[in-house]
Structure formats: structure tokens, C-alpha cells
Design a protein around this motif. Structure first.
Motif, short mmCIF file in Angstrom:
data_model
loop_
_atom_site.label_atom_id
_atom_site.label_comp_id
_atom_site.label_asym_id
_atom_site.label_seq_id
_atom_site.Cartn_x
_atom_site.Cartn_y
_atom_site.Cartn_z
N LEU A 1 0.84 -1.18 0.00
CA LEU A 1 0.00 0.00 0.00
C LEU A 1 0.88 1.24 0.00
N ALA A 2 0.56 2.19 -0.86
CA ALA A 2 1.32 3.44 -0.96
C ALA A 2 1.00 4.34 0.22
N GLY A 3 1.89 5.30 0.47
CA GLY A 3 1.68 6.30 1.51
C GLY A 3 2.46 6.00 2.76
N ASP A 4 2.86 7.07 3.47
CA ASP A 4 3.51 6.94 4.79
C ASP A 4 4.71 6.01 4.78
N GLY A 5 5.48 6.00 3.68
CA GLY A 5 6.66 5.15 3.61
C GLY A 5 6.39 3.74 3.14
N GLY A 6 5.12 3.40 2.91
CA GLY A 6 4.77 2.08 2.40
C GLY A 6 4.40 1.09 3.48
N LEU A 7 3.47 0.21 3.15
CA LEU A 7 3.06 -0.88 4.03
C LEU A 7 2.98 -2.14 3.18
#
Length: 312
Positions: free
Chosen positions: A233-239
Motif C-alpha cells: 500500500l502506498a503512503g507513509d513510507g509504504g506498508l
């Protein structure tokens, strides 16, 4: 020792089912985790980690490379005894816009009685099966796809689109699996065909780097199965939702050179796991592990030649 060796030498899926009953009393308190719901925001994604319960696995599967002394030291740390230990089943429920997405469906009634709690836990959250819009499979093992249908064979999430990797579909739906696969995998193949064929008319085959929705991308993490994928998942450095690419947050963080007994391609899985942990530590990538200690969200931090899990 490979998966095929482990099972062929006397440990069948039927044996694993029997282990559940033997460990039920010791592990009963751990089933309370099903009542916990860890919720967090990641970029534009709202994520709730919903428990499917837990599985009981033997030391021969969890620690095939460990010495007797190493097993005796690690198994109690997992909450088990010398013979077996519980592993959680953490299923991400992801809300994004109008979508309500499950990553895997859990065991249903097709693996161990201590699991299969997802539907009841969703209900306690006020979420009906009809509300799920998408299901993305990391792979088609019974503890990840077994709840695709109900006990009477009906599709559990009737309004969902389903996604599985092309390689996973090709491997498990081989009509000649009895000839092409070792007997240890036949039960798994029958289960995968049951689950995947049930949703064939609403199933999309995906490839690595393909997006399911904007910001949700398929990442190849082959080895546990030939078509295993993780979801980033994109965003906040990735998950990175790892599935079973790294099966335990104690064993394989601390011992990245060890194998796991249920990996179909043991050496490929080992390389994948090592690359995943190296990337996660280097990039400070947040991860969510399916069988990690609930809620299974955290980071890999380097520690000498290995890693330690740091909860988020």
C-alpha cells in the motif's frame, strides 16, 4: 529439509488437524484475541486487523532447521510447548473510498477448529458479508482461502470481486496435479481448486506490479507457493502485507537463514524472505504479517546478522 520431506516422513495435514484437539486446553485463552480489533490509518487506507483465530503447528513445521536445544528455547516464546505452538491469523480489512477489501478469507471450516473466526468477527464489527467488495488472495492455502465458501458450498462474500496471481492459479488448478505434484500437496490442491473454482466467474488473474486499486499494488513474493504474492500500500513510507512470505515474527527475523516446513519451494522462499527483510530494514518499511503476534504490524530492525521485530 523441504516441505515435501517433512510431510512425506509422516506428518500429513490430517495429523495437523489432530494436533488442534490436543492443544485446545492449553491455547484456549489465546482465542480471546479474536475479540480484539486493531485499527490504523495508512495514507488513504483505513485498515482494521481482524483475527481469524489461531492455528496450532508442530515444531517440525515451524523449526525444521533448528536443533533440539534451539526448539526447546524458541517454542515457549511462541506460547507453546515442546511439541506445538499457536500462530495467529491476522486478516486486514481495508476501507478505501467505496471499497471494502479483505486480504485473504481465512480458514472457514476447512482447516482447524480454532480458526475460521473471521465472519463472526466481521459481524461483531457490523459488517455483513454482502458489504465486502473485493477479496485479494496472497495464495490459496486452506488457512488463507478456505472461507471462500460456506459449509454448504455457497460463496460467502457474494458481491465481491476476487483476485489471485496468474502463477498461483496455474499451479493449483492443474487438472493433472495428482501426477505433477507429490502426494503431500494433493489435499492442498483439492482445497485450492474448491476455493478458486467457486469464484471463477468473478475472479481476476493478476501479475506482479499490477494495481488492484490506486495505491494497492501486487508484489511477487514467490516461494511459500509458486504464485504467492504480497500486497503493498502506498503512503507513509509504504506498508507491505506479507501473507506467508515471512511466516513468523520471532523465528525468521532472528534466524533469516532457516526454512519453514510448509514452503513449496524452500530455497526460493528462503531467498524471498531474506530479500524482504533486508528491504524492510533498509527502507524502514512497515509490514503486516498474517501469522505474526496480533496485530502483526511493525518493522524489521537489524540486529547483528539478523533482525528483530519492532511493533508499530
Amino acid at each position: 529439509m523441504t516441505t515435501r520431506d517433512t510431510i512425506a516422513n509422516g506428518l500429513s495435514r490430517r495429523d495437523l488437524l489432530k494436533l488442534t484437539a490436543a492443544a485446545a486446553v492449553m491455547l484456549a485463552s489465546r482465542n480471546a484475541i479474536a475479540a480484539d480489533f486493531h485499527r490504523f490509518q495508512h495514507g488513504t487506507f483505513d485498515i482494521t486487523v481482524v483475527s481469524d483465530g489461531f492455528l496450532t503447528l508442530p515444531a517440525e513445521i515451524l523449526l525444521p532447521d533448528a536443533t533440539l536445544e534451539e526448539r526447546q528455547a524458541i517454542m515457549p516464546r511462541l506460547g507453546g510447548n515442546a511439541a506445538t505452538a499457536p500462530v495467529q491469523a491476522n486478516i486486514p480489512l481495508i476501507r478505501h473510498g467505496e471499497d471494502l477489501i479483505l486480504i485473504d478469507t481465512g480458514s472457514g471450516s476447512h482447516f482447524q477448529a480454532s480458526a475460521g473466526k473471521l465472519a463472526a468477527n466481521l459481524k461483531s464489527l457490523g459488517i455483513a458479508p454482502e458489504a465486502i467488495t473485493k477479496v485479494v488472495f496472497t495464495h490459496a492455502h486452506p488457512d488463507h482461502s478456505g472461507a471462500t465458501t460456506t459449509i454448504d458450498g455457497k460463496v460467502l462474500y457474494p458481491n465481491a470481486q476476487y483476485f489471485v496471481s496468474e502463477a498461483e492459479w496455474a499451479f493449483w488448478t492443474d487438472k493433472d496435479y495428482a501426477t505433477h505434484m507429490p502426494s503431500a500437496l494433493h489435499d492442498f490442491a483439492r482445497g485450492a481448486q474448491r476455493d478458486l473454482f467457486a469464484v471463477k466467474d468473478r475472479l481476476t488473474l493478476v501479475r506482479p506490479d499490477q494495481e488492484i486499486i490506486p495505491g494497492m499494488r501486487i508484489q511477487q513474493t514467490r516461494g511459500h507457493t509458486p504464485g504467492h504474492v504480497s500486497i503493498e500500500l502506498a503512503g507513509d513510507g509504504g506498508l507491505l502485507i506479507t501473507g506467508d512470505a515471512c511466516t513468523n515474527d520471532v523465528i525468521f527475523f532472528e534466524n533469516p537463514a532457516w526454512h519453514f516446513g510448509f514452503d513449496t519451494e524452500p530455497e526460493v522462499a528462503l531467498r524471498t524472505r531474506q530479500m524482504l527483510l533486508d528491504r524492510a530494514a533498509t527502507d524502514k518499511l512497515k509490514m503486516l504479517g498474517y501469522h505474526w503476534s496480533y496485530p502483526g504490524v511493525g518493522y524489521a530492525e537489524r540486529k547483528d546478522a539478523s533482525y528483530r521485530f519492532v511493533s508499530a
